[in-house]
Design a protein around this motif. Structure first.
Motif: not given
Length: 325
Positions: A152, A157, A164, A166-168, A183, A188, A190, A234-235, A237
């Motif tokens: 992404h 975001l 989301p 969770s996100v990385c 975030t 989130v 993260t 996780s999304d 980014v």
């Protein structure tokens, strides 16, 4: 409108150049963009925002943030922080005697007399002897092979109806670390994959905000970044790829062509193929000295500009006043 020097953009090296130009006595104008902000400036704004949020971080306030957190709220907070960052720097520049213009400047055909260049911003045209481009870069996702789940873009975001769970966030320097910290503060889960930098204040802020930081994908529980993410919840980014903010400059008017990433080819003193036009900061795509600190780049550019100009010495006025009539 005639100036000796114009600086376009709001990268760190652009501001360093403006400060040195003002100190040298050059008639200088700064063109600061309204929307195309450099990755460095956004990183500075995120640092300001995260610091303020951490100061006010109480359990009650944290619950309130997480309950009301939306992409729109994050976008609003970042925009306000960017505006505050720009206003502070405008005050510094104006107090130093720099003319400040808010808007997107672009090159016109070269000015016929004296070999100067012409810049247009809105309805106004500025005739300038030397121009420094410090527009910086934006972060965008790496290109992925067909069949792999795409990464992404950072802007994702701030889109959609909800954040989301969770996100990385991968890479991005202070920009990526600031995004991860923000975030995390808004609930989130993260993770952040970053280069090891023990002196990074932004990474310290991200850790304080609850971000799980690793220096390799495996450190934060990710598979190899080249593999499929079918098992990922996780999304991801990606902030590693940078693209220069040069499309709007009309560089063809001065016969300068950026590389495939929109960045500038510059000589060791940061002058482009067009004499009197320089590139500094992250927008420089190729130069033997492109890794130098922004202040060093600015100093080299100003030395190049001033080398044919005799700089007045502080004793000149005293010597003239002491000579017999």
């Amino acid at each position: 409108m005639n100036h000796e020097l114009a600086v376009i953009g709001n990268d760190e090296a652009a501001f360093e150049t403006l400060c040195l130009a003002a100190a040298s006595g050059k008639r200088t104008v700064a063109f600061l963009p309204v929307t195309r902000h450099s990755s460095w400036l956004v990183g500075q704004a995120l640092r300001r925002l995260v610091s303020n949020l951490l100061v006010d971080r109480t359990p009650r306030r944290s619950r309130m943030f997480q309950k009301s957190a939306t992409p729109r709220l994050l976008q609003t907070l970042v925009a306000r922080s960017i505006a505050a960052e720009i206003l502070d720097r405008i005050d510094v520049l104006k107090s130093a005697g720099v003319d400040v213009v808010l808007g997107e400047a672009h090159f016109c055909a070269q000015h016929a007399s004296g070999g100067g260049k012409a810049l247009q911003c809105g309805a106004d045209t500025f005739h300038v002897d030397n121009i420094v481009i410090g527009t910086g870069v934006r972060r965008t996702a790496m290109h992925r092979p067909v069949g792999l789940v795409p990464f992404h873009r950072p802007e994702s975001l701030f889109l959609g109806q909800a954040l989301p769970t969770s996100v990385c966030i991968v890479g991005g320097g202070n920009f990526g670390a600031g995004l991860a910290a923000l975030t995390s503060l808004f609930g989130v889960a993260t993770r952040h994959v970053a280069r090891e930098d023990r002196d990074s204040v932004m990474l310290e802020l991200a850790a304080a905000a609850g971000v799980q930081i690793g220096h390799h994908p495996a450190d934060v529980g990710l598979p190899n970044l080249g593999s499929q993410f079918a098992d990922m919840h996780s999304d991801v980014v990606d902030c590693r790829r940078v693209v220069g903010f040069t499309d709007h400059l009309n560089l063809s008017a001065i016969n300068v062509e950026p590389d495939e990433n929109g960045q500038l080819w510059c000589a060791s003193h940061f002058e482009t193929w067009c004499a009197g036009v320089f590139g500094v900061g992250e927008v420089v795509g190729f130069s033997p000295d492109s890794s130098l600190h922004a202040s060093v780049q600015a100093e080299r550019v100003m030395n190049r500009i001033l080398r044919s100009t005799r700089r007045p010495h502080m004793l000149d006025a005293f010597i003239r006043s002491s000579m017999p009539v």
